[in-house]
Design an enzyme around this catalytic site. Structure first.
Site, short mmCIF file in Angstrom:
data_model
loop_
_atom_site.label_atom_id
_atom_site.label_comp_id
_atom_site.label_asym_id
_atom_site.label_seq_id
_atom_site.Cartn_x
_atom_site.Cartn_y
_atom_site.Cartn_z
N ASP A 188 62.44 -95.84 -18.04
CA ASP A 188 62.09 -97.98 -18.60
C ASP A 188 62.84 -97.64 -19.29
O ASP A 188 63.23 -97.74 -20.20
CB ASP A 188 60.52 -97.66 -19.08
CG ASP A 188 59.61 -98.99 -19.51
OD1 ASP A 188 60.27 -99.59 -19.88
OD2 ASP A 188 58.60 -98.83 -19.26
N ARG A 249 51.94 -104.07 -9.18
CA ARG A 249 51.94 -105.27 -8.46
C ARG A 249 52.19 -104.64 -6.55
O ARG A 249 53.11 -104.46 -6.81
CB ARG A 249 52.43 -106.06 -8.95
CG ARG A 249 51.31 -106.71 -10.23
CD ARG A 249 50.58 -107.92 -9.35
NE ARG A 249 49.51 -108.88 -10.57
CZ ARG A 249 48.61 -108.18 -11.00
NH1 ARG A 249 48.04 -106.79 -10.88
NH2 ARG A 249 48.23 -109.13 -12.48
N ASP A 273 47.20 -99.45 -4.02
CA ASP A 273 46.64 -99.98 -4.07
C ASP A 273 46.41 -101.76 -4.41
O ASP A 273 45.30 -102.56 -4.26
CB ASP A 273 45.66 -99.54 -5.87
CG ASP A 273 44.21 -100.85 -5.48
OD1 ASP A 273 43.28 -100.47 -5.88
OD2 ASP A 273 44.59 -101.63 -6.96
N GLU A 278 47.14 -109.81 0.26
CA GLU A 278 45.51 -109.62 -0.39
C GLU A 278 44.53 -110.26 -0.05
O GLU A 278 44.78 -111.29 -0.23
CB GLU A 278 45.68 -108.97 -1.56
CG GLU A 278 46.47 -107.85 -2.10
CD GLU A 278 46.42 -107.99 -3.93
OE1 GLU A 278 46.14 -108.62 -4.52
OE2 GLU A 278 47.54 -106.69 -4.84
N HIS A 297 43.06 -103.61 -4.34
CA HIS A 297 43.61 -103.55 -5.64
C HIS A 297 42.03 -103.91 -6.73
O HIS A 297 41.48 -104.62 -7.27
CB HIS A 297 44.10 -105.65 -5.78
CG HIS A 297 44.42 -105.67 -7.05
ND1 HIS A 297 45.73 -106.98 -7.03
CD2 HIS A 297 45.08 -105.30 -8.16
CE1 HIS A 297 46.65 -107.20 -7.90
NE2 HIS A 297 46.18 -105.90 -8.64
#
Length: 364
Positions: A188, A249, A273, A278, A297
């Site tokens: 990160d 995302r 996911d 989508e 999602h």
């Protein structure tokens, strides 16, 4: 006689989600709340948007017509807009840079569904490593195979790498640390080694994380920095037999490259996911693979998280309209110009009152 102050106006497109922010804001006597429909006349929608001070917008870009995403074109048509508030943690339906230039602040609900997403990622990880979906499907087919065919792996004591360790990543780190005694690595760039350590992980670069982790879980936002960040090269750098989980995302992971890595046997499995489109088409190559767990999602969609998201959204909007600085401000550079615009519209200067809304960083 002094001019009367304009009524504070909030607009929201009813996308069918229940409960929602409208349930709470429609009850506020000092707010004019305009519930819009994507299927209504475009002229009527744009009339309402052009008069709005606050736009409560969906976080999911695939669920809304492109013309109603908050970009420079929309901002040009909405001269009174002061605030864009997303329904969840994601804000890829909003051009944050364009908002900053226009003096419009962007806020999100980061953290409201973090528990749900972290639990979903962990469930995918354990289900993949134990081959639970394959066992279930085989039993239902009335053609059971030997139990040895479904021999999996323990997660206990292994290494998990988190790409992003914000609200969701830190919760998954805690679950893996305390529940499974796993070693947690995190990449990160926005956090120091000390901050990442406080969240239960060791800071490493992406190359180290990919090379050392048996499980890799994606928890970063989708933006110019992260678009297609995990492609063929990065997947090839993962350990043979590793697992990839993506609940952040669509667009962060190259889906075609992931399908190739899974078909070749280099990766043992993937939990997906979030998708570029989508829902994904039935012909999507990942949906044809037995070692993929595919969800629509839904990682953050629980009764609990829906309640959190609508409440946090409403509280933050109300706080801003009372003159409070919001706790989940995505584009803080917009604040000085926003203050001037707010004062011009409402006659009072915001930012002097501490927020009463639940604090949480803006990052997912």
């Amino acid at each position: 006689m002094p001019a009367s102050k304009p009524r504070k106006t909030v607009v929201w497109f009813d996308d069918g989600k229940r409960p929602n922010v409208a349930d709470l804001l429609e009850k506020e006597p000092d707010i004019f709340f305009d519930r819009l429909s994507y299927g209504a006349l475009r002229a009527d929608n744009w009339k309402a948007l052009s008069a709005a001070h606050v736009y409560c917008i969906s976080s999911t870009r695939q669920e809304m017509p492109a013309e109603y995403r908050c970009d420079a074109a929309l901002l040009a048509r909405c001269p009174d807009l002061l605030v864009v508030s997303t329904s969840g943690a994601g804000y890829d339906t909003v051009d944050a840079k364009a908002c900053t230039e226009a003096g419009v602040i962007v806020v999100n609900q980061s953290g409201a569904n973090a528990d749900a997403v972290a639990e979903h990622a962990l469930a995918m990880m354990l289900s993949l490593s134990k081959k639970i979906p394959q066992t279930d499907r085989t039993l239902r087919s009335n053609q059971p195979l030997s139990r040895e065919h479904f021999k999996g792996w323990n997660a206990h004591g292994r290494i998990i790498g988190l790409v992003g360790i914000g609200n969701t990543g830190r919760r998954l780190a805690r679950m893996c640390n305390l529940g499974l005694e796993m070693k947690v690595l995190a990449c990160d760039p926005y956090l120091t080694a000390e901050e990442i350590s406080e969240r239960g992980a060791r800071k490493v670069d992406l190359a180290t994380l990919l090379a050392q982790s048996r499980f890799v879980s994606i928890h970063c936002p989708y933006n110019d920095e992260t678009r297609s960040m995990i492609g063929a090269r990065e997947l090839a750098a993962m350990q043979p037999g590793a697992y990839l989980i993506t609940t952040a995302r669509g667009g962060v992971v190259d889906e075609d490259a992931l399908a190739v890595a899974l078909k070749s046997g280099h990766l043992a499995g993937a939990g997906v996911d979030v998708w570029n489109e989508e829902p994904p088409p039935a012909s999507h190559p990942l949906l044809a693979l037995d070692n993929v767990i595919a969800t629509h999602h839904t990682a953050g969609i629980t009764h609990d998280s829906r309640e959190n998201m609508r409440t946090w959204n409403a509280q933050q909007v109300l706080g801003i309209l009372r003159g409070e600085r919001p706790p989940r401000l995505v584009n803080p550079d917009a604040w000085p110009r926003f203050v001037r615009r707010f004062e011009k519209v409402f006659g009072t200067s915001p930012g002097t009152t501490p927020s009463r809304a639940r604090p949480s960083p803006a990052r997912a």
